[in-house]
Motif scaffolding. Structure first.
Motif, PDB file in Angstrom:
ATOM      1  N   ALA A  29      34.432  46.020  48.655  1.00  0.00           N
ATOM      2  CA  ALA A  29      34.848  44.656  48.132  1.00  0.00           C
ATOM      3  C   ALA A  29      33.418  44.217  47.403  1.00  0.00           C
ATOM      4  CB  ALA A  29      34.913  43.916  49.262  1.00  0.00           C
ATOM      5  N   PRO A  30      33.756  43.269  46.462  1.00  0.00           N
ATOM      6  CA  PRO A  30      32.490  42.948  45.720  1.00  0.00           C
ATOM      7  C   PRO A  30      31.627  42.017  46.809  1.00  0.00           C
ATOM      8  CG  PRO A  30      34.408  41.379  45.488  1.00  0.00           C
ATOM      9  CD  PRO A  30      34.902  42.689  46.204  1.00  0.00           C
ATOM     10  N   VAL A  31      30.325  42.358  46.278  1.00  0.00           N
ATOM     11  CA  VAL A  31      29.073  41.749  46.932  1.00  0.00           C
ATOM     12  C   VAL A  31      28.523  40.506  46.081  1.00  0.00           C
ATOM     13  CG1 VAL A  31      26.740  42.259  48.030  1.00  0.00           C
ATOM     14  CG2 VAL A  31      28.594  43.813  48.223  1.00  0.00           C
ATOM     15  N   ILE A  32      28.578  39.349  46.453  1.00  0.00           N
ATOM     16  CA  ILE A  32      28.169  38.221  45.364  1.00  0.00           C
ATOM     17  C   ILE A  32      26.765  38.112  45.678  1.00  0.00           C
ATOM     18  CG2 ILE A  32      28.604  35.889  44.859  1.00  0.00           C
ATOM     19  CD1 ILE A  32      31.342  35.982  45.979  1.00  0.00           C
ATOM     20  N   VAL A  33      26.169  38.172  44.439  1.00  0.00           N
ATOM     21  CA  VAL A  33      24.865  37.728  44.403  1.00  0.00           C
ATOM     22  C   VAL A  33      24.644  36.554  43.416  1.00  0.00           C
ATOM     23  CG1 VAL A  33      22.311  38.221  43.574  1.00  0.00           C
ATOM     24  CG2 VAL A  33      23.917  39.911  44.714  1.00  0.00           C
ATOM     25  N   THR A  86      33.902  32.910  44.635  1.00  0.00           N
ATOM     26  CA  THR A  86      34.929  33.823  45.073  1.00  0.00           C
ATOM     27  C   THR A  86      35.012  34.953  44.181  1.00  0.00           C
ATOM     28  OG1 THR A  86      36.338  32.240  46.116  1.00  0.00           O
ATOM     29  CG2 THR A  86      37.155  34.506  45.807  1.00  0.00           C
ATOM     30  N   ALA A  87      34.458  36.268  44.730  1.00  0.00           N
ATOM     31  CA  ALA A  87      34.708  37.285  43.856  1.00  0.00           C
ATOM     32  C   ALA A  87      35.837  38.540  44.286  1.00  0.00           C
ATOM     33  CB  ALA A  87      33.193  38.126  43.790  1.00  0.00           C
ATOM     34  N   THR A  88      36.559  38.985  43.231  1.00  0.00           N
ATOM     35  CA  THR A  88      37.665  39.661  43.519  1.00  0.00           C
ATOM     36  C   THR A  88      37.614  40.979  42.728  1.00  0.00           C
ATOM     37  OG1 THR A  88      39.084  37.899  44.176  1.00  0.00           O
ATOM     38  CG2 THR A  88      40.060  39.615  43.737  1.00  0.00           C
ATOM     39  N   ASN A  89      37.893  42.143  43.195  1.00  0.00           N
ATOM     40  CA  ASN A  89      37.662  43.374  42.577  1.00  0.00           C
ATOM     41  C   ASN A  89      38.862  44.104  42.926  1.00  0.00           C
ATOM     42  OD1 ASN A  89      37.031  44.741  44.951  1.00  0.00           O
ATOM     43  ND2 ASN A  89      34.819  45.248  43.937  1.00  0.00           N
ATOM     44  N   ALA A  90      39.271  45.241  42.623  1.00  0.00           N
ATOM     45  CA  ALA A  90      40.460  46.162  43.264  1.00  0.00           C
ATOM     46  C   ALA A  90      40.438  46.573  44.518  1.00  0.00           C
ATOM     47  CB  ALA A  90      40.503  47.668  42.088  1.00  0.00           C
ATOM     48  N   VAL A  91      39.364  46.186  45.126  1.00  0.00           N
ATOM     49  CA  VAL A  91      39.362  46.614  46.768  1.00  0.00           C
ATOM     50  C   VAL A  91      39.355  45.270  47.421  1.00  0.00           C
ATOM     51  CG1 VAL A  91      37.812  47.506  48.488  1.00  0.00           C
ATOM     52  CG2 VAL A  91      37.840  48.751  46.159  1.00  0.00           C
TER      53      VAL A  91
END
Length: 167
Positions: A29-33, A86-91
Motif C-alpha cells: 500500500a502507498p506510504v504517504i510522505v 489519501t493515497a491509493t494504488n493498486a494494492v
C-alpha cells in the motif's frame, strides 16, 4: 504474482541436490510522505495565506493517486487547519493528516484624528476611542480600540497627547 524458483546445490564430488520454493511478489500500500506540519504568516492584505503543499507515495509504485480534503494552494484562514491526504494504488489506500497553521503577525494600522473635548458645567468631559479613530484598519479586522486617557477636567485645559491603541 507467484514464481517457482528451483535452487540446485552441487558439492565438490559432483553430487547435487535441488529444492524448489515459491516466490510471491506483492505490492505494498502507498506510504504517504508529506511535509511536516506547516506554519506560515498571513499574506499581504489578506487575513489568511495561500499555502502550497504536496504529498508523495514513498513506495515508488507507479500510478499512485493522492487526493486532499482541502486542496494545495487554497486560501487558509488564520488558525490551524488539519488536512487529510489519501493515497491509493493498486494494492491499497493510506491516509495521513497534517496541520497548516496561518499566523497573523501583521500589526494593524492605527489612524487617529484630533478631537476637542468640551467640559460640562461641572468641569468634566470625555472622549472615546471611536471618536478619535479615523479609519484604523487591519486585514483580519480590529478587535479593539483603546485610548490612554478618556476623561478630562478643568485641570487638563490645553492640548494633550493621547495614544490610540488598535488591537
Amino acid at each position: 504474482g507467484t514464481t517457482v524458483v528451483t535452487y540446485v546445490a552441487t558439492d565438490g564430488s559432483g553430487n547435487d541436490a535441488s529444492a524448489s520454493f515459491n516466490v510471491e511478489v506483492v505490492g505494498i500500500a502507498p506510504v504517504i510522505v508529506v511535509p511536516a506540519n506547516i506554519t506560515v504568516n498571513t499574506d499581504a492584505n489578506e487575513c489568511g495565506a495561500i499555502v502550497p503543499f504536496a504529498a508523495r507515495d514513498a513506495t515508488g509504485i507507479p500510478n499512485s493517486v493522492i487526493t486532499y480534503d482541502i486542496q494545495p494552494d487554497s486560501l487558509f484562514e488564520v488558525g490551524t487547519t488539519t488536512i487529510t491526504a489519501t493515497a491509493t494504488n493498486a494494492v491499497g489506500t493510506s491516509i495521513l493528516t497534517f496541520d497548516v497553521t496561518v499566523v497573523d503577525n501583521v500589526n494593524p494600522i492605527a489612524i487617529a484624528q484630533n478631537v476637542v473635548v468640551q467640559l460640562d458645567a461641572s468641569g468634566n468631559g470625555s472622549t472615546t476611542a471611536a471618536l478619535v479613530d479615523n479609519g484604523s484598519n487591519d486585514a483580519c479586522g480590529i478587535a479593539s480600540l483603546a485610548l490612554s486617557k478618556t476623561a478630562f477636567t478643568c485641570e487638563n485645559i490645553g492640548e494633550h497627547t493621547v495614544t490610540l491603541t488598535v488591537t
